[in-house]
Design a protein around this motif. Structure first.
Motif, short mmCIF file in Angstrom:
data_model
loop_
_atom_site.label_atom_id
_atom_site.label_comp_id
_atom_site.label_asym_id
_atom_site.label_seq_id
_atom_site.Cartn_x
_atom_site.Cartn_y
_atom_site.Cartn_z
N LEU A 1 -115.53 -63.06 2.55
CA LEU A 1 -116.23 -61.90 2.00
C LEU A 1 -115.35 -61.19 0.98
CD1 LEU A 1 -117.40 -60.78 5.50
CD2 LEU A 1 -118.94 -61.54 3.68
N ASP B 1 -114.61 -52.39 5.56
CA ASP B 1 -116.07 -52.41 5.35
C ASP B 1 -116.74 -53.41 6.28
OD1 ASP B 1 -115.51 -50.60 3.36
OD2 ASP B 1 -116.10 -51.92 1.70
N SER C 1 -120.03 -62.87 -4.42
CA SER C 1 -120.64 -62.68 -3.10
C SER C 1 -119.86 -63.51 -2.08
CB SER C 1 -122.11 -63.09 -3.12
OG SER C 1 -122.22 -64.47 -3.34
N LEU D 1 -123.64 -56.07 3.17
CA LEU D 1 -122.37 -55.60 2.62
C LEU D 1 -122.46 -55.40 1.11
CD1 LEU D 1 -119.92 -57.80 4.71
CD2 LEU D 1 -120.12 -55.30 4.81
N GLU D 2 -123.19 -56.29 0.42
CA GLU D 2 -123.38 -56.14 -1.03
C GLU D 2 -124.20 -54.90 -1.34
OE1 GLU D 2 -124.88 -59.97 -2.22
OE2 GLU D 2 -122.87 -60.83 -2.27
N ARG D 3 -125.23 -54.62 -0.54
CA ARG D 3 -126.04 -53.41 -0.72
C ARG D 3 -125.19 -52.16 -0.55
NH1 ARG D 3 -129.93 -55.75 2.47
NH2 ARG D 3 -129.12 -54.62 4.26
N ILE E 1 -123.93 -60.72 4.53
CA ILE E 1 -123.45 -60.72 3.14
C ILE E 1 -124.33 -59.80 2.29
CG2 ILE E 1 -123.27 -62.16 1.06
CD1 ILE E 1 -122.38 -64.46 3.05
N GLU E 2 -125.64 -59.90 2.46
CA GLU E 2 -126.57 -59.05 1.70
C GLU E 2 -126.36 -57.58 2.05
OE1 GLU E 2 -130.46 -60.54 2.63
OE2 GLU E 2 -130.05 -62.47 1.69
N GLN F 1 -115.44 -58.08 0.37
CA GLN F 1 -115.23 -56.71 0.80
C GLN F 1 -113.97 -56.60 1.65
OE1 GLN F 1 -118.13 -58.36 1.20
NE2 GLN F 1 -119.49 -57.30 -0.21
N ARG G 1 -122.09 -51.85 -0.99
CA ARG G 1 -121.07 -51.77 -2.04
C ARG G 1 -121.65 -51.24 -3.36
NH1 ARG G 1 -117.18 -56.79 -3.71
NH2 ARG G 1 -115.31 -55.55 -3.70
N ALA G 2 -122.97 -51.49 -3.56
CA ALA G 2 -123.61 -51.12 -4.83
C ALA G 2 -123.77 -49.62 -4.97
CB ALA G 2 -124.97 -51.78 -4.92
#
Length: 135
Positions: free
Chosen positions: A25, A31, A2, A130-132, A127-128, A27, A134-135
């Protein structure tokens, strides 16, 4: 992996305040660019962009902050918004490694000091988001 938020720094010159953050990050820049330079991206972690013209000199209105102009625009690298009463908000992206990026953030404003913690919380939401995505 992360993202991580480096310690924010704050400077004050008279009634001018300048906040800086560096956010690393995992990503790619493309993104992260979508998150800081599109209405949908900004709404996912920061605030609704009621108006956002994707060009230098374009109009911008960020809910709760105000209206102004796009004062820097370099696609995939720099988005800067200068808002009446809220100052200058600048997102500068750089590549880091093959797949990562670094967001260098500056908020320059007059008047009441904006909270470093408030921006840190916003970047945690970024951050959250971008992680969502990406999933």
């Amino acid at each position: 992996m992360s993202g991580s938020i480096a310690q924010g720094t704050s400077q004050t010159h008279g009634n001018m305040h300048i906040l800086h953050f560096v956010v690393q990050l995992p990503q790619p820049m493309e993104d992260v660019w979508a998150a800081v330079a599109t209405a949908e991206g900004l709404a996912s972690w920061f605030t609704a962009a009621e108006v956002l013209e994707h060009r230098l000199g374009g109009a911008v209105t960020l809910r709760g902050l105000g209206s102004g102009r796009v004062t820097a625009w370099d696609v995939d690298r720099v988005a800067e918004y200068t808002l009446e009463g809220a100052g200058r908000i600048r997102f500068h992206l750089e590549r880091e490694g093959e797949d990562g990026s670094v967001l260098r953030f500056t908020h320059e404003f007059q008047g009441e000091e904006d909270s470093e913690q408030r921006w840190r919380d916003r970047f945690e939401r970024l951050i959250e988001a971008l992680e969502r995505d990406r999933a």
